[in-house]
Design a protein around this motif. Structure first.
Motif, PDB file in Angstrom:
ATOM      1  N   PHE A 142       0.833  -1.211   0.000  1.00 50.35           N
ATOM      2  CA  PHE A 142       0.000   0.000   0.000  1.00 50.35           C
ATOM      3  C   PHE A 142       0.862   1.253   0.000  1.00 50.35           C
ATOM      4  CE2 PHE A 142      -2.073  -3.560   1.945  1.00 50.35           C
ATOM      5  CZ  PHE A 142      -3.360  -3.525   1.434  1.00 50.35           C
ATOM      6  N   ARG A 143       0.630   2.098  -0.998  1.00 50.36           N
ATOM      7  CA  ARG A 143       1.345   3.385  -1.038  1.00 50.36           C
ATOM      8  C   ARG A 143       0.380   4.452  -1.523  1.00 50.36           C
ATOM      9  NH1 ARG A 143       7.204   1.715  -3.841  1.00 50.36           N
ATOM     10  NH2 ARG A 143       7.487  -0.164  -2.576  1.00 50.36           N
ATOM     11  N   HIS A 144       0.294   5.545  -0.769  1.00 51.74           N
ATOM     12  CA  HIS A 144      -0.617   6.619  -1.159  1.00 51.74           C
ATOM     13  C   HIS A 144       0.071   7.503  -2.195  1.00 51.74           C
ATOM     14  CE1 HIS A 144      -3.327  10.071  -0.793  1.00 51.74           C
ATOM     15  NE2 HIS A 144      -4.202   9.180  -0.368  1.00 51.74           N
ATOM     16  N   LYS A 162      -1.877   4.873 -14.743  1.00 50.11           N
ATOM     17  CA  LYS A 162      -1.646   3.543 -15.303  1.00 50.11           C
ATOM     18  C   LYS A 162      -0.343   2.975 -14.736  1.00 50.11           C
ATOM     19  CE  LYS A 162      -1.208   1.227 -19.766  1.00 50.11           C
ATOM     20  NZ  LYS A 162       0.145   0.850 -20.006  1.00 50.11           N
ATOM     21  N   GLY A 163      -0.410   1.784 -14.149  1.00 50.04           N
ATOM     22  CA  GLY A 163       0.794   1.155 -13.607  1.00 50.04           C
ATOM     23  C   GLY A 163       1.179   1.637 -12.219  1.00 50.04           C
ATOM     24  N   ARG A 164       0.417   2.589 -11.675  1.00 48.98           N
ATOM     25  CA  ARG A 164       0.730   3.054 -10.316  1.00 48.98           C
ATOM     26  C   ARG A 164      -0.551   3.085  -9.496  1.00 48.98           C
ATOM     27  NH1 ARG A 164       4.260   8.285  -9.813  1.00 48.98           N
ATOM     28  NH2 ARG A 164       2.303   9.399 -10.046  1.00 48.98           N
ATOM     29  N   HIS A 188       0.315  -5.328  -5.991  1.00 55.49           N
ATOM     30  CA  HIS A 188       0.816  -6.617  -5.510  1.00 55.49           C
ATOM     31  C   HIS A 188       2.262  -6.816  -5.938  1.00 55.49           C
ATOM     32  CE1 HIS A 188      -3.522  -6.910  -5.426  1.00 55.49           C
ATOM     33  NE2 HIS A 188      -3.398  -7.882  -4.537  1.00 55.49           N
ATOM     34  N   GLN A 189       3.034  -7.327  -5.039  1.00 55.19           N
ATOM     35  CA  GLN A 189       4.427  -7.655  -5.363  1.00 55.19           C
ATOM     36  C   GLN A 189       4.674  -9.140  -5.130  1.00 55.19           C
ATOM     37  OE1 GLN A 189       7.030  -5.411  -2.798  1.00 55.19           O
ATOM     38  NE2 GLN A 189       7.152  -3.667  -4.209  1.00 55.19           N
ATOM     39  N   VAL A 190       5.622  -9.690  -5.906  1.00 57.92           N
ATOM     40  CA  VAL A 190       6.315 -10.891  -5.464  1.00 57.92           C
ATOM     41  C   VAL A 190       7.726 -10.433  -5.146  1.00 57.92           C
ATOM     42  CG1 VAL A 190       7.345 -13.081  -6.141  1.00 57.92           C
ATOM     43  CG2 VAL A 190       4.988 -12.609  -6.716  1.00 57.92           C
ATOM     44  N   ASP A 234      16.211   3.600   1.290  1.00 58.67           N
ATOM     45  CA  ASP A 234      17.540   3.919   1.831  1.00 58.67           C
ATOM     46  C   ASP A 234      18.432   2.717   2.117  1.00 58.67           C
ATOM     47  OD1 ASP A 234      17.264   6.570   1.706  1.00 58.67           O
ATOM     48  OD2 ASP A 234      16.979   6.910   3.870  1.00 58.67           O
ATOM     49  N   TYR A 235      17.883   1.495   2.123  1.00 61.96           N
ATOM     50  CA  TYR A 235      18.666   0.398   2.696  1.00 61.96           C
ATOM     51  C   TYR A 235      19.722  -0.216   1.775  1.00 61.96           C
ATOM     52  CZ  TYR A 235      14.431  -2.162   0.984  1.00 61.96           C
ATOM     53  OH  TYR A 235      13.370  -2.645   0.272  1.00 61.96           O
ATOM     54  N   TYR A 236      19.823   0.241   0.541  1.00 61.56           N
ATOM     55  CA  TYR A 236      20.717  -0.442  -0.398  1.00 61.56           C
ATOM     56  C   TYR A 236      22.196  -0.128  -0.194  1.00 61.56           C
ATOM     57  CZ  TYR A 236      16.494  -1.734  -2.844  1.00 61.56           C
ATOM     58  OH  TYR A 236      15.266  -2.257  -3.151  1.00 61.56           O
ATOM     59  N   CYS A 246      10.394  -4.545 -12.183  1.00 64.77           N
ATOM     60  CA  CYS A 246      11.068  -5.322 -11.142  1.00 64.77           C
ATOM     61  C   CYS A 246      12.287  -4.530 -10.686  1.00 64.77           C
ATOM     62  CB  CYS A 246      11.491  -6.653 -11.759  1.00 64.77           C
ATOM     63  SG  CYS A 246      12.527  -7.675 -10.699  1.00 64.77           S
ATOM     64  N   ALA A 247      12.539  -4.534  -9.374  1.00 61.22           N
ATOM     65  CA  ALA A 247      13.662  -3.730  -8.890  1.00 61.22           C
ATOM     66  C   ALA A 247      14.185  -4.297  -7.588  1.00 61.22           C
ATOM     67  CB  ALA A 247      13.198  -2.289  -8.678  1.00 61.22           C
ATOM     68  N   GLY A 248      15.472  -4.076  -7.345  1.00 64.23           N
ATOM     69  CA  GLY A 248      16.018  -4.563  -6.086  1.00 64.23           C
ATOM     70  C   GLY A 248      17.490  -4.274  -5.955  1.00 64.23           C
ATOM     71  N   ALA A 279      11.910  -7.095  -5.879  1.00 60.07           N
ATOM     72  CA  ALA A 279      10.457  -7.297  -5.904  1.00 60.07           C
ATOM     73  C   ALA A 279       9.935  -6.874  -7.261  1.00 60.07           C
ATOM     74  CB  ALA A 279       9.784  -6.485  -4.803  1.00 60.07           C
ATOM     75  N   MET A 280       8.900  -7.595  -7.716  1.00 60.16           N
ATOM     76  CA  MET A 280       8.311  -7.206  -8.995  1.00 60.16           C
ATOM     77  C   MET A 280       6.859  -6.809  -8.799  1.00 60.16           C
ATOM     78  SD  MET A 280       8.954 -10.860 -10.548  1.00 60.16           S
ATOM     79  CE  MET A 280       8.628 -12.340  -9.638  1.00 60.16           C
ATOM     80  N   GLY A 281       6.416  -5.872  -9.617  1.00 57.41           N
ATOM     81  CA  GLY A 281       5.044  -5.377  -9.543  1.00 57.41           C
ATOM     82  C   GLY A 281       4.155  -6.238 -10.421  1.00 57.41           C
ATOM     83  N   MET A 282       3.225  -6.953  -9.781  1.00 53.67           N
ATOM     84  CA  MET A 282       2.409  -7.917 -10.530  1.00 53.67           C
ATOM     85  C   MET A 282       1.476  -7.219 -11.537  1.00 53.67           C
ATOM     86  SD  MET A 282       3.462 -10.763  -9.376  1.00 53.67           S
ATOM     87  CE  MET A 282       2.379 -12.183  -9.269  1.00 53.67           C
TER      88      MET A 282
END
Ligand code: HAM
Length: 424
Positions: free
Chosen positions: A112-114, A119-121, A126-128, A261-263, A282-284, A305-308
């Protein structure tokens, strides 16, 4: 009439007509991850707000502007999860999964992100996510990238490119950060408001600005690569070599910094131009410092994680969702005799070839009508059984997607052997 109630903006129902494509995507991912020996973790959707503040970072868009945060009845601040990595780290520390061990895990579910929906946002999406803990060497970065590359291949997705960068260690980044502040301060008047605000809190984020004037200045900024520590450089080179050895093309993008920030060290994104502005599917990256920062033992980690929704949109654009429901074969049955034999034949094939997706014509109809149904089903091939074939002990086999290829006649006794070689 009473006023009807709508779903919340940016949060969508997945309707029965869409669910086959979702299930197809989910089961393809699930099977692929099992082949790489990753195991599923399921964590709660709600966590204490502090978790995301500490893991994702206080001065990120996600924590500053986008979280669904509320007080529960005891006055505790809780948030709907905006992503899954923080929860994996929390759960791993809480249950002692990291101490002296390697863990390969994955998760799926709504996030969940406000954000401003487009389109696409979405606000619920859902992520995997796939995470590997306890492995410091670049072979695991390479494995994670290979998993995603193989998934695009299995889903039939084309035109996705891999962008790669290294952010170095926190120490090397701190030196670079000071250089960036110095550089951007010298161009302060030309920066947009958001960049000015980020100048001291998160200057690296200015590098991926979309603001045109700031973009020009960011393009000429000093490069992070010139400030990488020797170990990070070596890690990155080894990763690049492994990707090349596996035949996975990539593009190094020194401006790729990510919004969380954690990368540390490796970061990557898979991007398509076919979905408009929300093209990252997909990003990580690596986040070696996060577990200890959250109170656990030093544990190197890497994941993505990828955006389903984005994946499904891309599958749709590239006409790959049909695979979700389309049978391999449609069995056309001409005449009463063939109908009675056909249903028995179909059951035999289903026993012998458990993976085969077979749709049998039901309710009769002329050959023309049945071929139309076969076409509509999306089947790759039609099997055609009529009185003539029955008498000869044969069956027609016709490719549906290429009219130029002629129908062939197969012996009924050899059918399952032939299909096994074709569909396994
Ligand atoms: P992220 O880049 O924030 O990373 O999100 C990962 C993916 O989720 C994006 O590339 C995109 O496909 C999808 N996504 C993000 N926001 C939205 C949205 N509002 N609507 C639709 N799709 C969206 C993370 O979340 C990290 N936890 C990834 C990670 C795992 N890094 C290491 N391990």
């Amino acid at each position: 009439m009473a006023k009807t109630i709508q779903s919340i903006r940016g949060m969508h129902d997945i309707l029965p007509e869409q669910s086959a494509a979702w299930q197809y995507l989910e089961s393809t991912v699930r099977q692929l991850l099992a082949r790489y020996s990753y195991r599923e973790i399921r964590t709660p959707i709600v966590e204490v707000t502090e978790l995301f503040k500490r893991a994702v970072g206080e001065v990120t868009d996600i924590v500053e502007k986008e979280m669904y945060t509320f007080e529960d009845r005891n006055g505790e601040s809780l948030s709907l999860r905006p992503e899954g990595t923080a929860s994996c780290v929390r759960a791993g520390i809480e249950h002692g999964l990291f101490y002296n061990q390697q863990q390969r895990i994955w998760y799926t579910g709504p996030m969940f992100r406000h954000e401003r929906p487009q389109k696409g946002r979405y606000r619920q999406f859902h992520q995997v996510g796939v995470e590997a803990f306890g492995i410091a060497s670049p072979d695991i970065d390479a494995e994670l990238i290979a998993i995603s590359a193989r998934l695009w291949q299995e889903l039939g997705l084309k035109n996705v490119r891999l962008e790669l960068n290294s952010l170095g260690t926190p120490a090397s980044r701190a030196v670079y950060r000071e250089k960036l502040i110095e550089y951007f301060s010298a161009h302060l008047d030309a920066l947009d408001e958001e960049a000015k605000q980020r100048l001291h809190s998160n200057p690296l984020r200015i590098l991926d600005t979309k603001h045109p004037a700031t973009r020009l200045i960011a393009d000429a900024a000093p490069s992070l690569h010139d400030y990488l520590d020797p170990e990070s450089k070596q890690h990155f080179e080894q990763l690049c070599n492994m990707l090349e050895a596996m035949g996975i093309p990539y593009r190094i993008n020194p401006r790729l910094v990510r919004g969380l920030d954690y990368y540390s060290r490796t970061v990557f994104e898979w991007i398509t131009e076919e979905l408009g502005s929300q093209g990252t599917i997909c990003a990580g990256g690596r986040y070696d410092g996060l577990v200890s920062q959250m109170g656990g033992q030093e544990t190197p980690a890497c994941g993505f994680a990828m955006g389903m929704e984005r994946l499904l949109e891309l599958m749709q654009t590239q006409e790959q969702t049909l695979n979700a429901v389309a049978p391999d074969l449609y069995l056309v049955l001409a005449g009463e005799h063939a109908s009675a034999t056909g249903i028995v034949l179909a059951e035999k094939l289903r026993t012998e070839l458990p993976k085969l997706k077979l749709q049998v014509n039901a309710g009769g109809g002329s050959i023309k009508t049945q071929m139309k149904r076969a076409d509509k089903s999306g089947a790759r091939y039609a099997l055609i059984l009529g009185e003539q074939e029955l008498a000869a002990g044969t069956i027609g086999f016709k490719p549906m997607q290429d009219a130029a290829i002629e129908q062939v006649s197969l012996k009924l006794t050899e059918l399952s052997h032939y299909l096994a070689s074709k569909f396994n």
